[in-house]
Design a protein around this motif. Structure first.
Motif, PDB file in Angstrom:
ATOM      1  N   LEU A   8      37.280  42.601  44.976  1.00 43.63           N
ATOM      2  CA  LEU A   8      38.584  43.077  45.396  1.00 43.63           C
ATOM      3  C   LEU A   8      38.515  44.359  46.215  1.00 43.63           C
ATOM      4  N   PRO A  12      42.561  46.261  40.116  1.00 42.94           N
ATOM      5  CA  PRO A  12      43.910  45.791  39.791  1.00 42.94           C
ATOM      6  C   PRO A  12      44.483  46.533  38.582  1.00 42.94           C
ATOM      7  N   SER A  20      49.122  40.860  41.075  1.00 41.75           N
ATOM      8  CA  SER A  20      47.934  41.459  41.665  1.00 41.75           C
ATOM      9  C   SER A  20      48.213  42.847  42.235  1.00 41.75           C
ATOM     10  N   ARG A  22      47.792  46.824  42.658  1.00 40.66           N
ATOM     11  CA  ARG A  22      46.693  47.785  42.556  1.00 40.66           C
ATOM     12  C   ARG A  22      46.940  48.739  41.386  1.00 40.66           C
ATOM     13  N   VAL A  29      46.531  43.850  45.486  1.00 38.57           N
ATOM     14  CA  VAL A  29      45.089  43.657  45.541  1.00 38.57           C
ATOM     15  C   VAL A  29      44.802  42.423  46.380  1.00 38.57           C
ATOM     16  N   SER A  30      43.736  42.463  47.151  1.00 41.32           N
ATOM     17  CA  SER A  30      43.335  41.266  47.888  1.00 41.32           C
ATOM     18  C   SER A  30      41.827  41.064  47.748  1.00 41.32           C
ATOM     19  N   VAL A  31      41.419  39.802  47.839  1.00 41.91           N
ATOM     20  CA  VAL A  31      40.007  39.446  47.752  1.00 41.91           C
ATOM     21  C   VAL A  31      39.384  39.713  49.115  1.00 41.91           C
TER      22      VAL A  31
END
Length: 194
Positions: A8, A12, A20, A22, A29-31
């Motif tokens: 990530l 998270p 998701s 932060r 949050v992003s992958v």
């Protein structure tokens, strides 16, 4: 449970996993990287049901049933004077039954079987034997699984996980093949080392 933080862009927030969010509430949050490039460690857990047993005091027997998983054959006898059973074969059964439902046969319309996992069916069948004495130990399960995986070819190990009767469109399939080809050229193993 999986430790996905290495994948990530930010840690998270534990209370906002569905959205998701932060941890610092500064966005979602992003992958940012794949599990192949940055391996994830998975943990098989059982909250509030785990116990520690002294290896010197075997056999370890416990009065059934415990937990919420009632598909275990040892739990079929619901009388209060049911004989105690060994929790280790119960764990083997539960893991095998989970793999069967999640990957081999599916649960229902929401969780369907996945393509390409038939190579593990014999091991899962052994893990879910009705007679707990016929089930392999967890150490045997790990050893057999490692042997099975060593016998799989690169194409199988790099194939996408898709539900039965589901196919990738041409664009996604092409992207997957190119990505796997690049990983292979870079020497990134199909099964990441954790």
């Amino acid at each position: 449970m999986a430790d996905t933080v290495p994948l990530l862009n930010a840690a998270p927030h534990p209370a906002y996993s569905l959205m998701s969010m932060r941890r610092d509430f500064r966005g979602l949050v992003s992958v940012v990287i794949s599990r192949t490039k940055r391996p994830v460690k998975y943990y098989l857990i059982d909250f509030d049901l785990s116990e520690v047993y002294d290896p010197a005091k075997a056999p370890h027997l416990r009065q059934p049933p415990w937990g919420g998983y009632m598909a275990v054959p040892e739990f079929y006898n619901e009388s209060p004077d049911a004989p105690p059973c060994d929790p280790f074969p119960v764990d083997v059964f539960c893991l095998g039954h989970f793999i069967r439902l999640e990957y081999l046969d599916g649960w229902d319309d929401n969780v369907k079987a996945k393509q390409g996992f038939e190579f593990i069916r014999q091991l899962v069948d052994d893990m879910t034997q009705t007679d707990p004495k016929k089930r392999p130990s967890m150490a045997d399960v790990v050893r057999r699984f490692d042997e099975i995986v060593k016998g799989l070819d690169e194409k199988k190990l790099r194939s996408p996980v898709l539900e039965v009767d589901n196919h990738m469109n041409l664009l996604k399939a092409s992207y997957h093949k190119v990505t796997q080809w690049i990983y292979k050229l870079k020497g990134i193993p199909a099964i990441p080392l954790v």
